[in-house]
Design a protein around this motif. Structure first.
Motif, PDB file in Angstrom:
ATOM      1  N   ALA A  60     -23.910 -49.239  -5.490  1.00 22.59           N
ATOM      2  CA  ALA A  60     -22.904 -49.952  -4.706  1.00 22.59           C
ATOM      3  C   ALA A  60     -21.558 -49.247  -4.818  1.00 22.59           C
ATOM      4  CB  ALA A  60     -22.788 -51.395  -5.188  1.00 22.59           C
ATOM      5  N   TYR A  61     -20.675 -49.535  -3.878  1.00 29.07           N
ATOM      6  CA  TYR A  61     -19.331 -48.967  -3.870  1.00 29.07           C
ATOM      7  C   TYR A  61     -18.393 -49.728  -4.806  1.00 29.07           C
ATOM      8  CZ  TYR A  61     -20.641 -46.903   0.704  1.00 29.07           C
ATOM      9  OH  TYR A  61     -21.241 -46.220   1.722  1.00 29.07           O
ATOM     10  N   ARG A  62     -17.352 -49.028  -5.254  1.00 25.99           N
ATOM     11  CA  ARG A  62     -16.159 -49.715  -5.714  1.00 25.99           C
ATOM     12  C   ARG A  62     -15.265 -49.870  -4.495  1.00 25.99           C
ATOM     13  NH1 ARG A  62     -12.765 -51.172  -9.779  1.00 25.99           N
ATOM     14  NH2 ARG A  62     -14.056 -50.353 -11.464  1.00 25.99           N
ATOM     15  N   LEU A  63     -14.941 -51.090  -4.129  1.00 26.29           N
ATOM     16  CA  LEU A  63     -14.021 -51.364  -3.033  1.00 26.29           C
ATOM     17  C   LEU A  63     -12.596 -51.308  -3.553  1.00 26.29           C
ATOM     18  CD1 LEU A  63     -13.197 -52.417  -0.191  1.00 26.29           C
ATOM     19  CD2 LEU A  63     -13.606 -54.729  -1.076  1.00 26.29           C
ATOM     20  N   VAL A  64     -11.743 -50.543  -2.862  1.00 27.29           N
ATOM     21  CA  VAL A  64     -10.327 -50.480  -3.199  1.00 27.29           C
ATOM     22  C   VAL A  64      -9.522 -50.880  -1.969  1.00 27.29           C
ATOM     23  CG1 VAL A  64      -8.455 -49.123  -4.179  1.00 27.29           C
ATOM     24  CG2 VAL A  64     -10.824 -48.558  -4.767  1.00 27.29           C
ATOM     25  N   VAL A  65      -8.812 -51.987  -2.057  1.00 25.61           N
ATOM     26  CA  VAL A  65      -7.915 -52.434  -0.989  1.00 25.61           C
ATOM     27  C   VAL A  65      -6.554 -51.826  -1.276  1.00 25.61           C
ATOM     28  CG1 VAL A  65      -6.861 -54.414   0.158  1.00 25.61           C
ATOM     29  CG2 VAL A  65      -9.210 -54.569  -0.712  1.00 25.61           C
TER      30      VAL A  65
END
Length: 238
Positions: A60-65
């Protein structure tokens, strides 16, 4: 990619307290990779995203906003970490603020919380996400800290490049925090900002990594690399 009516994602009083309702869940659709514009219900552009190709092992991704500074743009927010997104398998989402800066700076949480919440829900529907990070520069860094501390039950890490302050109405959870600041910053002077803010966060029990650098109000390549290295180690246990 459409943002499904972010203003309808949560009750207004939740947004006034800076609370995000979206939660990570298995994706229900296949979303595109590469540079992805994200639009609202009226078709207007509300964010830019960048999704690397899926990992060969299915990770899975690390989501960075990523939140831009005052007067900035979604693309400027995206560019904070775009050079390292593929190598680090980072799914980036960079919203436009609903005004020239983020709602908290203008007088209180509200429209931007609802927008970010809607974007998160859209991303969770389309991509496998494991970890959620908030990051930003200048006013965007102050907003990332404030929103991240208010949502530490969702956000596990906050990256704040040259922040001015942190003002969560209430705190939840204990996200890890990275702060950087230039010693020659004339926009948000370091003595008035990070040199006060970081000790205060330490006093509250937060795990804060702090880096000063010899330039002004900017994000040098060396700082971006340090933040990325820190971020890849800030994963929640499986």
């Amino acid at each position: 990619m459409s943002d499904p009516a972010p203003q309808d994602r949560q009750p207004a009083d939740d947004s006034r307290h800076g609370r995000l309702s979206a939660r990570v869940h298995p994706p229900v659709a296949s979303a595109p990779t590469g540079l992805v514009p994200m639009t609202g219900a009226d078709g207007a552009l509300v964010a830019m995203a960048y999704a690397p190709e899926p990992a060969a092992d299915g990770a899975a991704y690390r989501l960075v906003v990523l939140l831009h500074g005052a007067g900035g743009s979604a693309r400027q927010g995206l560019d904070l970490l775009l050079p390292v997104a593929d190598a680090q398998h980072l799914l980036l989402v960079a919203p436009h603020a609903s005004a020239s800066s983020w709602d908290l700076i203008a007088g209180g949480f509200g429209a931007d919380v609802r927008r970010i919440d809607g974007l998160l829900a859209t991303v969770f529907d389309g991509y496998p996400v494991r970890d959620v990070t908030l990051g930003g520069f200048s006013d965007g860094a102050s907003y990332a800290l404030s929103l991240g501390l208010a949502n530490g039950d969702l956000v596990d890490a906050v990256v704040a490049f040259s922040p001015g302050f942190a003002a969560p109405p209430a705190t939840h959870g204990r996200p890890r925090i990275y702060v950087s600041h230039g010693v020659d910053d004339r926009v948000l002077p370091i003595d008035m900002c990070s040199r006060r803010l970081v000790p205060h966060l330490h006093s509250l029990g937060y795990d804060v990594t702090y880096e000063e650098f010899p330039d002004g109000h900017e994000v040098p390549t060396s700082v971006r690399e340090s933040a990325t290295a820190w971020l890849t180690m800030a994963r929640r246990p499986s």
